[in-house]
Scaffold this motif. Structure first.
Motif, short mmCIF file in Angstrom:
data_model
loop_
_atom_site.label_atom_id
_atom_site.label_comp_id
_atom_site.label_asym_id
_atom_site.label_seq_id
_atom_site.Cartn_x
_atom_site.Cartn_y
_atom_site.Cartn_z
N THR A 82 0.83 -1.20 0.00
CA THR A 82 0.00 0.00 0.00
C THR A 82 0.86 1.25 0.00
OG1 THR A 82 -1.69 -1.21 1.24
CG2 THR A 82 -1.86 1.19 1.20
N ASP A 85 2.14 2.05 -3.42
CA ASP A 85 1.14 2.70 -4.26
C ASP A 85 1.04 4.19 -3.96
OD1 ASP A 85 0.54 0.29 -5.47
OD2 ASP A 85 -1.19 -0.12 -4.20
N GLY A 209 -4.05 6.75 -3.20
CA GLY A 209 -4.08 5.37 -2.74
C GLY A 209 -4.65 5.25 -1.33
N LYS A 402 -4.70 -1.84 -7.11
CA LYS A 402 -4.46 -2.70 -5.95
C LYS A 402 -3.32 -3.69 -6.20
CE LYS A 402 -9.03 -2.38 -3.85
NZ LYS A 402 -10.14 -3.12 -3.19
N ALA A 405 -0.77 -3.89 -3.22
CA ALA A 405 -1.28 -4.61 -2.06
C ALA A 405 -1.45 -6.10 -2.36
CB ALA A 405 -2.61 -4.00 -1.61
#
Length: 541
Positions: A82, A85, A209, A402, A405
């Motif tokens: 995450t 991102d 994000g 995504k 992640a």
């Protein structure tokens, strides 16, 4: 940007651009640190006796020196995905590489076992920062499906090769230098990343994000550490009540983690993804495959050194044929998956592993080296499809925003599988060793020698060297017989795990088409499409 258009459901204006020389050169900057990071999971398998002789850690400290790196890397991979991102995949990769290089020097020069645990933990965090960033950058640079498949295959082969070649490199370094070199080898690799990444890798991040949920990451870690510690404590003969309490604490934190993810507006781990049949089935295979090999690999390398009397370099060379074949199979698996359903490929590999584990289960102290090497050649390369193919299956089943992640999730499961293998399969082997050696020790042993022999084979070998020839030889034979029995039990357990994984891959993932056909038609399973649509809708919101 093409991926953004895809996520929004808009048609592309033309075929995706193909990667050129710059992208393929940049791929080396991504595969090199990935190989090293996963090599660090196994590089201490041969070096730990020499490290222990210098630092004199307790048995508990030795356990954490070995395990804390993998635990921390697994526990923070999703969070780091995450973060990649949000702040940029390249930025996080460079920062992680810089920290890893500096801390590797600190670990190599430490004289305190407690500080060694700390440094290994920080290395795990720095490794967690790099893994999802590398895979995210591959999806950014390679838009053509076939080229991306080759790139991901090379990346996954780097993971498999790193785990496979860790003991070999360790043997070479121990033969030429000392255990400290097993840490210093990371410095030039990370220097290449820090210097080369700004020159070759693109800047990339997803605007807006998800927020960084550090508390959820800590909950995930609080789930894994007590649970695995409890399992290992049962095998080491510690108080059963304390061991069960640790497992219960881990499970409790796991429940809290799941509830928090289901209630969160922007969860660290979107539990809804498990409603995707492809994701859930692939994750099950991805955790089972390394679970079997994790515990067997450690015991197998110890068997070669402590039962067959091979030196570290000889042990590494004995493992080398299987490692080289594994790398080749890992590179070929994505190519084969374009024509054959990935589930069937993974099921076949795990089925072959079952045969290899059952061959290894016949081992005894007098088993010849050719039989041992041949058994491992059957076992080790056969795990490659189940460690290579899941990454693309998982990441391609979620929206592009995504990807970081999702890659963190898949790598977390892989790391967790290896840790569970050392904990569960290895603990079964240790428990069998202790049950076999109890009651069979030679009479008249000093109390400290008997206790050392009961603890592990290393202790028995060391104790035998301090005893008169006849008594020492008798102790050594008893301990080696017990360890062979432990390896047999571990291999049998791994065979059962691999068989379950094969069934899941063949049945649960039979709907997944070859990757060369996946983009040509709609999702084969309605549940997959529903989850994908829900994720995309959530991303738009």
């Amino acid at each position: 940007m093409s991926s953004a258009n895809d996520a929004a459901g808009q048609p592309d204006s033309g075929p995706p651009p193909t990667a050129g020389r710059r992208e393929w050169t940049a791929l080396a900057i991504l595969v090199l640190p990935t190989m090293l990071l996963f090599m660090m999971l196994t590089i201490l398998f041969l070096a730990i006796p020499y490290l222990a002789a210098d630092l004199e850690p307790s048995s508990t400290q030795t356990l954490w020196i070995l395990d804390i790196y993998g635990f921390l890397m697994a526990g923070f991979l999703v969070l780091m995905g995450t973060m990649a991102d949000r702040i940029g995949h390249r930025n996080l990769l460079i920062a992680g590489a810089a920290v890893f290089g500096v801390v590797s020097v600190a670990a190599a020069t430490t004289e305190d076992p407690a500080m060694m645990i700390v440094w290994r933990a920080v290395l795990g965090l720095a490794g967690a920062a790099q893994v999802p960033a590398t895979l995210g950058l591959i999806f950014t640079m390679f838009h053509d499906a076939k080229q991306r498949g080759v790139a991901i295959g090379a990346w996954a082969a780097g993971i498999s090769g790193g785990v496979a070649l860790g003991p070999l490199l360790s043997g070479l370094l121990l033969d030429a230098f000392s255990w400290r070199a097993t840490f210093l080898v990371a410095v030039p690799v990370m220097a290449v990343v820090v210097i080369g990444a700004p020159l070759l890798l693109p800047k990339h991040q997803y605007a807006g994000g998800a927020r960084l949920d550090f508390f959820s990451a800590l909950l995930l870690l609080a789930t894994m550490l007590p649970f695995i510690y409890g399992i290992k404590s049962i095998a080491t003969g510690e108080e059963l009540t304390l061991s069960l309490a640790a497992i219960a604490v881990g499970l409790l934190f796991g429940v809290i983690f799941v509830v928090r993810q289901l209630r969160a507006c922007a969860p660290l781990l979107d539990i809804r993804l498990f409603g995707n049949r492809t994701v859930s089935g692939t994750l099950i295979v991805f955790v089972l495959a390394p679970t079997g090999i994790g515990g067997v690999y450690l015991m197998f390398s110890q068997f070669l050194q402590l039962v067959k009397d091979l030196s570290p370099i000889e042990t590494g060379l004995a493992i080398l044929p299987a490692a080289l074949i594994l790398i080749a199979v890992a590179a070929f698996s994505p190519i084969l998956a374009r024509r054959v359903r990935p589930g069937y490929i993974m099921a076949t590999g795990l089925g072959v592993q079952v045969v290899g584990y059952l061959l290894l289960a016949q081992v005894g102290p007098g088993t010849g080296l050719p039989w041992l090497i041949a058994s491992f050649i059957v076992i080790y390369p056969a795990v490659a499809p189940s460690m290579t193919l899941p990454n693309e299956l998982i990441v391609s089943s979620v929206p592009p925003e995504k990807a970081g992640a999702a890659s963190g999730l898949s790598s977390t499961v892989n790391d967790l599988g290896i840790s569970l293998g050392v904990a569960i399969v290895g603990s079964i082997g240790v428990a069998r060793y202790r049950s076999e050696i109890d009651g069979n020790l030679p009479g008249g042993l000093p109390a400290d020698a008997a206790e050392a022999a009961r603890d592990n084979l290393d202790g028995a070998v060391a104790a035998a060297g301090t005893l008169p020839a006849g008594t020492g030889d008798s102790l050594l034979r008893t301990a080696r017989d017990a360890f062979a029995s432990g390896l047999s039990a571990a291999a049998t357990t791994a065979a059962v795990i691999a068989a379950v994984g094969a069934l899941v891959a063949a049945i649960w993932l039979r709907h997944v088409p070859p990757t060369g056909q996946a983009a040509a038609g709609p999702a084969a399973d309605p549940g997959d499409e529903a989850v994908r649509s829900g994720d995309t809708a959530g991303a738009k919101a």
